[in-house]
Design an enzyme around this catalytic site. Sequence first.
Site, PDB file in Angstrom:
ATOM      1  N   GLU A  27       0.830  -1.206   0.000  1.00  0.00           N
ATOM      2  CA  GLU A  27       0.000   0.000   0.000  1.00  0.00           C
ATOM      3  C   GLU A  27       0.869   1.262   0.000  1.00  0.00           C
ATOM      4  OE1 GLU A  27      -3.387  -2.077   2.925  1.00  0.00           O
ATOM      5  OE2 GLU A  27      -1.836  -0.793   3.759  1.00  0.00           O
ATOM      6  N   LYS A 188     -14.260  -2.868   7.736  1.00  0.00           N
ATOM      7  CA  LYS A 188     -13.577  -3.583   8.821  1.00  0.00           C
ATOM      8  C   LYS A 188     -12.086  -3.624   8.514  1.00  0.00           C
ATOM      9  CE  LYS A 188     -13.455  -8.501  10.169  1.00  0.00           C
ATOM     10  NZ  LYS A 188     -12.229  -8.979   9.519  1.00  0.00           N
ATOM     11  N   ASP A 189     -11.271  -3.194   9.466  1.00  0.00           N
ATOM     12  CA  ASP A 189      -9.822  -3.253   9.230  1.00  0.00           C
ATOM     13  C   ASP A 189      -9.097  -3.726  10.479  1.00  0.00           C
ATOM     14  OD1 ASP A 189      -9.646  -1.148  11.019  1.00  0.00           O
ATOM     15  OD2 ASP A 189      -8.289   0.047   9.761  1.00  0.00           O
ATOM     16  N   MET A 190      -7.765  -3.557  10.489  1.00  0.00           N
ATOM     17  CA  MET A 190      -6.969  -4.044  11.620  1.00  0.00           C
ATOM     18  C   MET A 190      -6.150  -2.940  12.287  1.00  0.00           C
ATOM     19  SD  MET A 190      -5.755  -7.681   9.907  1.00  0.00           S
ATOM     20  CE  MET A 190      -4.780  -8.194  11.297  1.00  0.00           C
ATOM     21  N   GLU A 191      -6.371  -1.669  11.923  1.00  0.00           N
ATOM     22  CA  GLU A 191      -5.570  -0.579  12.502  1.00  0.00           C
ATOM     23  C   GLU A 191      -6.349   0.654  12.938  1.00  0.00           C
ATOM     24  OE1 GLU A 191      -4.718  -1.741   9.304  1.00  0.00           O
ATOM     25  OE2 GLU A 191      -3.132  -3.119   9.916  1.00  0.00           O
ATOM     26  N   ASP A 214     -12.024  -6.605  -0.093  1.00  0.00           N
ATOM     27  CA  ASP A 214     -12.776  -7.863   0.002  1.00  0.00           C
ATOM     28  C   ASP A 214     -14.142  -7.603   0.616  1.00  0.00           C
ATOM     29  OD1 ASP A 214     -10.435  -7.695   2.193  1.00  0.00           O
ATOM     30  OD2 ASP A 214     -12.262  -8.399   3.166  1.00  0.00           O
TER      31      ASP A 214
HETATM   32  N1  SAH Z   1      -2.350 -11.937   3.848  1.00  0.00           N
HETATM   33  C1  SAH Z   1      -1.998 -10.535   3.919  1.00  0.00           C
HETATM   34  C2  SAH Z   1      -2.203 -10.087   5.331  1.00  0.00           C
HETATM   35  C3  SAH Z   1      -2.556  -8.675   5.468  1.00  0.00           C
HETATM   36  S1  SAH Z   1      -3.581  -8.386   6.808  1.00  0.00           S
HETATM   37  C4  SAH Z   1      -0.615 -10.355   3.353  1.00  0.00           C
HETATM   38  O1  SAH Z   1      -0.353 -10.905   2.338  1.00  0.00           O
HETATM   39  O2  SAH Z   1       0.241  -9.619   3.875  1.00  0.00           O
HETATM   40  C5  SAH Z   1      -4.767  -7.338   6.108  1.00  0.00           C
HETATM   41  C6  SAH Z   1      -4.462  -5.879   6.035  1.00  0.00           C
HETATM   42  O3  SAH Z   1      -5.463  -5.309   5.221  1.00  0.00           O
HETATM   43  C7  SAH Z   1      -4.550  -5.145   7.363  1.00  0.00           C
HETATM   44  O4  SAH Z   1      -3.673  -4.051   7.372  1.00  0.00           O
HETATM   45  C8  SAH Z   1      -6.027  -4.716   7.437  1.00  0.00           C
HETATM   46  O5  SAH Z   1      -6.189  -3.416   7.990  1.00  0.00           O
HETATM   47  C9  SAH Z   1      -6.502  -4.713   5.985  1.00  0.00           C
HETATM   48  N2  SAH Z   1      -7.727  -5.518   5.684  1.00  0.00           N
HETATM   49  C10 SAH Z   1      -8.166  -5.746   4.420  1.00  0.00           C
HETATM   50  N3  SAH Z   1      -9.281  -6.493   4.436  1.00  0.00           N
HETATM   51  C11 SAH Z   1      -9.589  -6.744   5.737  1.00  0.00           C
HETATM   52  C12 SAH Z   1     -10.632  -7.486   6.388  1.00  0.00           C
HETATM   53  N4  SAH Z   1     -11.579  -8.119   5.717  1.00  0.00           N
HETATM   54  N5  SAH Z   1     -10.613  -7.547   7.738  1.00  0.00           N
HETATM   55  C13 SAH Z   1      -9.641  -6.933   8.432  1.00  0.00           C
HETATM   56  N6  SAH Z   1      -8.631  -6.233   7.870  1.00  0.00           N
HETATM   57  C14 SAH Z   1      -8.584  -6.129   6.533  1.00  0.00           C
END
Ligand code: SAH
Length: 256
Positions: A27, A188-191, A214
Amino acid sequence: MAPSETVSATQEKPISTIVIIIAMQTEALPLVNSLQLVEDKNPVFPQGVPWVRYVGSYKDLQINLIWPGKDSLFGVDSVGTVSASLVTYASFQALNPDLIINAGTAGGFKAKGANIGDVFIATDVAFHDRRIPIPVFDQYGIGARKTFSTPNLLKEFDLKSGKLSTGDSLDMSTYDEAAILANDATIKDMEGAAVAYVADLFSVPCIFLKAVTDIVDGDKPTPEEFLQNLVAVTAALDRTVIKVVDFISGKCLSEL
Ligand code: SAH
């Protein structure tokens, strides 16, 4: 000066220093190239941490793109809330930005109107995996808060807006699903909520730009769909970040 005067004085001063927090290298790098940023050779962060700062001048702005880097044990991007809050804290301490932008990808709920490639601006953030069933601690765990409001920015670019729910898992357990529903989230995200928590500690306004990689309530497995769309969706995200930075240039916080 009374606290309210301090806030309004800051709101009326042209924005000059921006911190952009981005979790993944895929990104971050296209944006580093588009904005012609360079990696800081004299790191502002403590020695030994994997956090990377790309810096440059863009128009009248000093842009600092902060990527938490690769995990030193596992070699993958340091995604998730722990790294996000640490780099936000360290960036504030080192750079004292006028504004933080957290840009990244997210899962979207089609039932709430999200499509692959949409770029959302989050109006609210909350956590969905901090369950503390004791009065008031339950609310603290969820940590719902409104984000800095940017009505002019929203109008200018016709961005979608919605609530963002954050947790430390890419997948979604049934517990998480119920909490995300209760948070009324579209994405929905992770940060996001972790960055918001730290930005709020220091009363720094923060804008959340999240592009949908997604569909969470669709029929494709999230990891596959995520990886399939990551590059194309990141390009859309970067175009939006650049438009937003262009819009911010020369403005005060109160004009956003
Ligand atoms: N398999 C990935 C892992 C990335 S984790 C890799 O190849 O590196 C996913 C990242 O995208 C996180 O930073 C999160 O904020 C975001 N993200 C995208 N789709 C998401 C979802 N459905 N749920 C949570 N986070 C998501």
